[in-house]
Each structure stands twice: as C-alpha cells, then as structure tokens.
Design a protein around this motif. Structure first.
Motif, PDB file in Angstrom:
ATOM      1  N   ASN A 264      50.707  49.640  76.368  1.00  0.00           N
ATOM      2  CA  ASN A 264      51.125  49.398  77.746  1.00  0.00           C
ATOM      3  C   ASN A 264      49.931  49.507  78.679  1.00  0.00           C
ATOM      4  OD1 ASN A 264      52.131  50.663  80.507  1.00  0.00           O
ATOM      5  ND2 ASN A 264      53.815  49.440  79.663  1.00  0.00           N
ATOM      6  N   LEU A 265      49.741  48.494  79.533  1.00  0.00           N
ATOM      7  CA  LEU A 265      48.589  48.466  80.434  1.00  0.00           C
ATOM      8  C   LEU A 265      48.585  49.656  81.379  1.00  0.00           C
ATOM      9  CD1 LEU A 265      46.086  46.975  81.433  1.00  0.00           C
ATOM     10  CD2 LEU A 265      47.557  45.618  82.936  1.00  0.00           C
ATOM     11  N   ASN A 266      49.739  50.009  81.904  1.00  0.00           N
ATOM     12  CA  ASN A 266      49.822  51.136  82.827  1.00  0.00           C
ATOM     13  C   ASN A 266      49.497  52.444  82.116  1.00  0.00           C
ATOM     14  OD1 ASN A 266      50.490  52.149  85.535  1.00  0.00           O
ATOM     15  ND2 ASN A 266      52.205  53.156  84.497  1.00  0.00           N
ATOM     16  N   ALA A 267      49.943  52.567  80.855  1.00  0.00           N
ATOM     17  CA  ALA A 267      49.645  53.776  80.081  1.00  0.00           C
ATOM     18  C   ALA A 267      48.147  53.915  79.856  1.00  0.00           C
ATOM     19  CB  ALA A 267      50.387  53.725  78.747  1.00  0.00           C
ATOM     20  N   ARG A 268      47.474  52.793  79.661  1.00  0.00           N
ATOM     21  CA  ARG A 268      46.024  52.822  79.475  1.00  0.00           C
ATOM     22  C   ARG A 268      45.314  53.245  80.761  1.00  0.00           C
ATOM     23  NH1 ARG A 268      43.882  47.997  75.466  1.00  0.00           N
ATOM     24  NH2 ARG A 268      44.926  48.773  73.587  1.00  0.00           N
ATOM     25  N   LYS A 269      45.806  52.771  81.891  1.00  0.00           N
ATOM     26  CA  LYS A 269      45.209  53.160  83.179  1.00  0.00           C
ATOM     27  C   LYS A 269      45.339  54.665  83.390  1.00  0.00           C
ATOM     28  CE  LYS A 269      45.867  48.798  85.691  1.00  0.00           C
ATOM     29  NZ  LYS A 269      46.543  48.141  86.834  1.00  0.00           N
ATOM     30  N   ILE A 270      46.515  55.202  83.081  1.00  0.00           N
ATOM     31  CA  ILE A 270      46.751  56.638  83.233  1.00  0.00           C
ATOM     32  C   ILE A 270      45.843  57.428  82.291  1.00  0.00           C
ATOM     33  CG2 ILE A 270      48.458  58.474  82.922  1.00  0.00           C
ATOM     34  CD1 ILE A 270      50.602  56.443  83.764  1.00  0.00           C
ATOM     35  N   PHE A 271      45.685  56.920  81.067  1.00  0.00           N
ATOM     36  CA  PHE A 271      44.842  57.591  80.073  1.00  0.00           C
ATOM     37  C   PHE A 271      43.394  57.647  80.540  1.00  0.00           C
ATOM     38  CE2 PHE A 271      42.300  57.969  76.270  1.00  0.00           C
ATOM     39  CZ  PHE A 271      43.022  58.861  75.477  1.00  0.00           C
ATOM     40  N   ILE A 272      42.894  56.547  81.069  1.00  0.00           N
ATOM     41  CA  ILE A 272      41.507  56.502  81.553  1.00  0.00           C
ATOM     42  C   ILE A 272      41.315  57.464  82.718  1.00  0.00           C
ATOM     43  CG2 ILE A 272      39.745  55.051  82.633  1.00  0.00           C
ATOM     44  CD1 ILE A 272      41.027  52.677  81.143  1.00  0.00           C
ATOM     45  N   LYS A 273      42.298  57.500  83.594  1.00  0.00           N
ATOM     46  CA  LYS A 273      42.207  58.395  84.757  1.00  0.00           C
ATOM     47  C   LYS A 273      42.129  59.848  84.317  1.00  0.00           C
ATOM     48  CE  LYS A 273      44.420  59.347  89.203  1.00  0.00           C
ATOM     49  NZ  LYS A 273      45.545  59.009  90.109  1.00  0.00           N
ATOM     50  N   GLU A 274      42.856  60.181  83.250  1.00  0.00           N
ATOM     51  CA  GLU A 274      42.891  61.573  82.795  1.00  0.00           C
ATOM     52  C   GLU A 274      41.711  61.931  81.912  1.00  0.00           C
ATOM     53  OE1 GLU A 274      45.953  64.692  80.547  1.00  0.00           O
ATOM     54  OE2 GLU A 274      46.561  62.605  80.949  1.00  0.00           O
TER      55      GLU A 274
END
Length: 285
Positions: A264-274
C-alpha cells in the motif's frame, strides 16, 4: 539503441519514414516501428484509460549498455587483461592509499558468492582464484544524474528507488558477481571466467540517500550513520561520539525488507516517515 531495446551491434541506422517539409526546413520523423525487428518504438497514442497522449514518447528513454557487454569490448584491448590482474602483485605500503586495494575492504572483507575472499591472492592463485579474472568497479552517481534518470512528475517520490532497483544495471551487476561471464581474452582465447564486484557507490549526499534507501536529508532522522534527530543536530550532544544509537547494516537491510513487503502506497509513506528507510536493490546478499 535508445529507441530499440533488441537492436544488436553493430547498430543499424533507423531510416526516417518520411520528411515534413517546412518553408525552408525539413523535419526528420522517425518511424513508429523498428525497421530491423518490427517492434514498436513508441508508447501507444492513448493511455490505458483511453486518453490521448500529449507527447509521443519512446518506450526506452535512456540509452544504456550493460557492464557485461562493455567488459567484452574492453578485454579485446591488448594489454588490458594484464593491467586488471596487477592487483595480485601490487605492493601495499602502510598508511599509503592510492587505490581501492590499499584499504581493508578489498583485501580482507569483501566476499564472493561462495563466502570466500573475492580478491583471494594465495601463492597458487597468481593468475586469479581458479584462473578467474576478478575485477572491482565503483559506481559514481550524483543527485542531478539520478533525478534525470529516475524522476517523473507522475511518479511519487517514494517510488523513485524502485526504478533503480529494477534496472538492468542492478540485475547485470548481481549476475556478474554471482555467476560471472566467460569471455575470450588475450591470455585465454578459449575463454576466461570473469567475475565483477561492486566495491563502492560514490555519490553526493542527496544521491546517497536515494541509492542507499535512506529518506531525504531533510527527514527528522536525517543521518545515515545514527538516529540523531533534526532537533538535536545543533546541540552539544551531537558532537559527542556515540551519543546517539548507531544505524547498523543489519538494521538497514531489515527495514528495507519490511518496506519492500508493503504493497500500500500510504503504508509506505508512513513507514518512511517513521523509519527513514526504503528498500534498495544494493542491499541484496
């Protein structure tokens, strides 16, 4: 070559199908298909959603000759094979660094696919381990070149890495390291097994973040060697050795694999942020 992925050397000039004549100029128009192999050179005039493309775009935008093809041509040069084998007789002087073989990485730490030292240099290996030609290469890339090759306005920044990860460059390098290729050489006209290893990737800082799978240098955790935060980079603690938890190779690989598993693209964005980490093809074992 930039237009036709299957065109073999020696290259054949693609003749234009027609000319558009202006008042005092003639515009050279390329054909839609390769005259040699009858494959499409350009993307369809309509997108998958049925919209007309504003610009006629070639299927392959950037010409690229694999390293495995380049090395075949290079080894035809008289004397080059001997130069590439000189590392075996090179004398190291303590504290003097002239090339990559003066450091510990090549001499004691860089392993081959069999788990043994890649640049093994025992007394019985004076013509290469098992008679093989072992070559070390460096990859140099800067931020401007990386963005030119990978960036598109319609591709989200988090996907930039995937374009490099799936490139023929990475696949070619991995094959050359694991299996090598047999090439006729000056010393071995019948063919000599050649293995190549990527010793170092030399970048400026923005490109290093992209190629290495790290988040941007403007990220909260901007450092590639420790978990210091932006808020702490101007404090006295930032100048103390070991003040912040170091980033390790094992941790970076694990985080990259976890990122790769997210669909999921949004899940990847959250992962990078964290975690300030993406997957990179260069982390492959």
């Amino acid at each position: 070559m930039s237009l036709c992925p299957t065109l073999q050397t020696p290259f054949v000039t693609l003749h234009s199908s027609h000319y558009v004549l202006g008042l005092d100029t003639a515009i050279h128009i390329l054909p839609d298909m390769c005259a040699s192999c009858n494959i499409n050179l350009f993307l369809p005039t309509q997108t998958k959603h049925g919209n007309d493309r504003a610009v006629k775009s070639p299927i392959i935008n950037y010409p690229y000759l694999p390293l495995s093809e380049q090395i075949k041509r290079l080894l035809k040069i008289p004397g080059l094979e001997a130069v590439l084998d000189e590392w075996q007789t090179k004398v190291q002087k303590p504290g003097e660094y002239i090339d990559i073989f003066d450091g510990d990485i090549c001499r004691t730490r860089l392993k081959g696919p069999n788990g043994k030292l890649f640049f093994s240099n025992k007394d019985n290996e004076k013509q290469g381990p098992n008679g093989e030609l072992c070559i070390g290469v460096n990859l140099g890339i800067d931020w401007f070149s990386y963005i030119r090759v990978t960036s598109r306005r319609h591709i989200p920044p988090v996907q930039h890495h995937s374009l490099f990860a799936t490139s023929r460059l990475s696949i070619d390098l991995l094959h050359l390291w694991k299996f090598g290729i047999k090439i006729p050489t000056e010393w071995c006209p019948e063919g000599r097994l050649v293995h190549i290893v990527l010793v170092a990737v030399v970048c400026d800082k923005p490109a290093a973040h992209k190629i290495g799978g790290f988040a941007s240098h403007s990220h909260t955790h901007f450092c590639m060697t420790c978990w210091i935060s932006l808020d702490n980079k101007t404090k006295a603690k930032a100048f103390q050795k070991g003040a912040f938890k170091p980033q390790t190779n094992e941790e970076q690989r694990d985080l990259g694999d976890r990122y790769q598993g997210l669909t999921n693209l949004n899940a990847r964005k959250i992962f990078i942020k964290e975690y300030a980490t993406r997957y990179t093809q260069l982390s492959q074992p």
